[in-house]
Scaffold this motif. Structure first.
Motif, mmCIF file in Angstrom:
data_model
loop_
_atom_site.group_PDB
_atom_site.id
_atom_site.type_symbol
_atom_site.label_atom_id
_atom_site.label_comp_id
_atom_site.label_asym_id
_atom_site.label_seq_id
_atom_site.Cartn_x
_atom_site.Cartn_y
_atom_site.Cartn_z
ATOM 1 N N GLY A 148 0.797 -1.219 0.000
ATOM 2 C CA GLY A 148 0.000 0.000 0.000
ATOM 3 C C GLY A 148 0.829 1.269 0.000
ATOM 4 N N ALA A 149 2.024 1.200 0.590
ATOM 5 C CA ALA A 149 2.895 2.381 0.629
ATOM 6 C C ALA A 149 3.345 2.794 -0.766
ATOM 7 N N ASN A 150 3.145 1.920 -1.749
ATOM 8 C CA ASN A 150 3.472 2.279 -3.131
ATOM 9 C C ASN A 150 2.534 3.353 -3.689
ATOM 10 N N CYS A 151 1.538 3.740 -2.897
ATOM 11 C CA CYS A 151 0.658 4.837 -3.325
ATOM 12 C C CYS A 151 1.439 6.137 -3.498
ATOM 13 N N VAL A 152 2.622 6.233 -2.921
ATOM 14 C CA VAL A 152 3.431 7.451 -3.065
ATOM 15 C C VAL A 152 4.214 7.463 -4.380
ATOM 16 N N ASN A 153 4.209 6.338 -5.094
ATOM 17 C CA ASN A 153 4.954 6.274 -6.350
ATOM 18 C C ASN A 153 4.421 7.310 -7.341
#
Length: 215
Positions: A148-153
């Motif tokens: 979910g932290a890949n939302c900052v990509n």
């Protein structure tokens, strides 16, 4: 017996004093760090707002009346944009903390997506005068690293630009297979985060469209 009682009283007093001292220390640390943290977050929010508007557009001051109107809208509509008086409303998914009108007739919203895997996912969201997204910029999140932290990509965030509301109001704004005119591709292995962010985006778009219609 009396000695044991005295010892217990002394221990209780000492524990109470330690608690008071620790409380005072924590209060002091909070007082010292509160303003710097708020200033840092305000700087992050301002940079995100400037990032999500179309080229040549500018962001005006926060409009509290629009924030209040957004909250009222979320409390009375559901994820399919039906007007409701009970059941799960948009307010369960999205909170708007600021609304900044733009010079070109759009709005920039500071948003909390409330059902992320790790809590709120906060972001700035730009909507043009034509109702299409001009971009999003994640400002805070506590999602799972590598998922979910890949939302900052940047690539995933960039995928929101140009998206419009689905023709079917009940349709999700994420797709597990591929992006469409109204959908971004879901993050791999992070359906909860994808759903949380896109449902918040969808709610804001519903609200923005209703506001422009009223005008």
């Amino acid at each position: 017996m009396e000695k044991k009682k005295d010892t217990m009283v002394k221990d209780a007093i000492i524990l109470c004093l330690i608690t008071l001292v620790l409380g005072a220390v924590l209060a002091g640390v909070y007082a010292i760090t509160k303003d710097p943290i708020e200033r840092a977050q305000a700087k992050t929010n301002n940079e995100a707002c400037a990032k999500v508007v179309a080229d040549g557009d500018t962001v005006n001051d926060n409009d509290e009346a629009l924030v209040t109107a957004a909250g009222e809208y979320f409390n009375t509509h559901d994820l399919s944009n039906n007007e409701v008086s009970e059941g799960e409303t948009l307010a369960a998914w999205v909170e708007v903390t600021e609304v900044h009108p733009t010079a070109n007739g759009g709005n920039v919203y500071l948003v909390n997506a409330k059902k992320g895997y790790g809590g709120n996912v906060s972001f700035a969201l730009g909507v043009g005068a034509d109702g299409a997204l001009t971009g999003i910029s994640i400002t805070a999140q506590s999602e799972t690293a590598g998922l979910g932290a890949n939302c900052v990509n940047e690539d995933w965030q960039a995928g929101f630009a140009g998206k419009v509301l689905p023709s079917d109001p009940s349709q999700n704004m994420y797709n597990k297979e591929a992006a469409t005119e109204s959908q971004v591709q879901a993050l791999s292995g992070a359906t909860v985060t994808s759903r949380a962010v896109t449902n918040a985006v969808k709610g804001v778009l519903f609200c923005d469209a209703a506001g422009k219609g009223a005008a």
